[in-house]
Design a protein around this motif. Sequence first.
Motif, short mmCIF file in Angstrom:
data_model
loop_
_atom_site.label_atom_id
_atom_site.label_comp_id
_atom_site.label_asym_id
_atom_site.label_seq_id
_atom_site.Cartn_x
_atom_site.Cartn_y
_atom_site.Cartn_z
N PRO A 63 47.73 -5.62 -21.88
CA PRO A 63 48.72 -4.57 -21.08
C PRO A 63 49.04 -4.49 -19.90
O PRO A 63 50.12 -4.81 -19.49
N PHE A 64 48.07 -4.84 -18.84
CA PHE A 64 48.27 -4.96 -17.60
C PHE A 64 47.75 -6.52 -17.01
O PHE A 64 46.74 -6.52 -16.29
N ALA A 65 48.72 -7.23 -17.39
CA ALA A 65 48.35 -8.71 -16.95
C ALA A 65 48.81 -8.71 -15.45
O ALA A 65 48.29 -9.63 -14.82
N ASN A 66 49.51 -7.87 -14.82
CA ASN A 66 49.77 -8.23 -13.18
C ASN A 66 48.85 -7.41 -12.57
O ASN A 66 48.87 -6.21 -12.59
N ILE A 69 50.10 -4.43 -10.41
CA ILE A 69 50.17 -3.09 -11.12
C ILE A 69 49.09 -2.20 -10.84
O ILE A 69 49.29 -0.98 -10.40
N GLU A 72 50.19 -0.47 -7.59
CA GLU A 72 51.10 0.17 -8.14
C GLU A 72 50.68 1.64 -8.62
O GLU A 72 51.17 2.68 -8.49
N PHE A 73 49.55 1.59 -9.49
CA PHE A 73 48.94 2.63 -10.02
C PHE A 73 48.05 3.34 -8.90
O PHE A 73 47.11 4.28 -9.35
N HIS A 151 52.25 0.41 -28.50
CA HIS A 151 51.56 1.66 -27.91
C HIS A 151 52.13 2.09 -26.96
O HIS A 151 53.24 1.38 -26.14
N THR A 153 51.05 3.58 -23.05
CA THR A 153 49.91 3.41 -22.27
C THR A 153 50.01 4.86 -21.47
O THR A 153 51.07 5.01 -20.77
N PHE A 198 60.66 -3.32 -15.89
CA PHE A 198 60.11 -3.56 -14.66
C PHE A 198 60.28 -4.95 -14.28
O PHE A 198 60.26 -5.90 -14.82
N VAL A 202 59.13 -7.11 -17.66
CA VAL A 202 58.78 -6.33 -18.69
C VAL A 202 60.00 -5.52 -19.25
O VAL A 202 60.78 -4.92 -18.36
N ASP A 239 53.53 8.23 -10.43
CA ASP A 239 54.48 7.26 -11.11
C ASP A 239 54.38 7.39 -12.77
O ASP A 239 54.09 6.31 -13.16
N HIS A 243 56.69 4.41 -21.66
CA HIS A 243 57.54 3.48 -22.01
C HIS A 243 56.99 2.87 -23.10
O HIS A 243 55.70 2.68 -23.23
N THR A 245 56.88 -0.96 -24.47
CA THR A 245 57.05 -2.47 -24.23
C THR A 245 57.31 -3.20 -25.32
O THR A 245 56.45 -3.12 -26.37
N LYS A 248 57.58 -9.17 -22.76
CA LYS A 248 57.36 -9.34 -21.45
C LYS A 248 56.92 -11.03 -21.19
O LYS A 248 56.42 -11.63 -21.86
#
Length: 318
Positions: A63-66, A69, A72-73, A151, A153, A198, A202, A239, A243, A245, A248
């Motif tokens: 889910p969080f390949a990047n 992020i 960002e989180f 799903h 997140t 995004f 994504v 933030d 969403h 997804t 992506k």
Amino acid sequence: MIFCYVIIGLIVILPFSILCCFDILENEKLTKKNKKKKMLKNQMREDAAQTEEHSSNYLAELPFANIEIMKEFDIKISERRQKKKRKRTLGDETEDDSDKKKKKKHLRPNYFISVPITNPKIHASIKAIQTLIIEEDDRYTKAMIPLSTLHMTLLVTYLSSEEEVNIAISVIKEVKESIQRILQGEPLLLPFHGIGHFRNEVVFVKMVEAEDFLKLKKITEVLRRAFEEKGILAGDSKDFKPHLTFMKLSRAPKLRSQGIKKLDPKLYKNFENQNFGNEKLVNLDLCSMLKKKQPNGYYHCEASITVGKLDCVHKLYT
Ligand code: AMP
């Protein structure tokens, strides 16, 4: 007299030519060494590229390949956990060196709290949009999220050991009552409408920011705080962007080499006002991003809590 000149000439020229010969030999050796070095460097570069490609293919599934992020989180490993690890691994390196390495090593989240999306109407609408995009350009096939993993997140976190996984499991079980208090026996509906993205990498279905949006935000906050009380950081609530997804780029790394670095909004512009239906919040799962998925295709869950009633699900689907 001539003989004398020859002797003098030989005395002067001979050492000079010997020196020149040595010089040539030395240069040849150096060129050979340099060539070897260059070959070794190239080989290392190739190996590194292959490793990178392999790991990015694998991580693309997550889910969080990047890694961005994480920033960002605002996910950081708590000071207490960092110190614990520092003790274990500090050898000859300075703290700074080791910190730098650790920052890289531990940035990637490996667990998340998921709201599984199970409404058949949502599945059908997403399947339809995915099919249309693929019909337009079949290079995007790999970029599509399988319906079995759909799903939403709520938060992502990094759990460094079995011990921390167990803590997270107890946290999610403990918060069940608080979540039910927020719901007050009422169903919480997640309405999905329109498309967002995004960074054009994504693409997702947006959750409508209606009445229940605030309840979902509150639930996420309760979970986050409960994790933090146990020393597990789980991002930042600033933030909150629920969403769903469905596509992506990171799932299809080959697209990049084909010159596709962004997803063209034209691909999904016809769906910008589409209603995708409602999901009713029933379960919250603590899922692993890395462990092998379940036979049904959904993520491996360490724990799952039921916070809503299943009985009226079908009546509520629109
Ligand atoms: P998810 O839908 O949670 O599986 O996330 C899919 C991808 O969307 C992740 O791999 C992230 O790269 C990206 N992503 C999720 N949330 C955000 C966000 N709030 N801002 C930017 N990118 C995000």
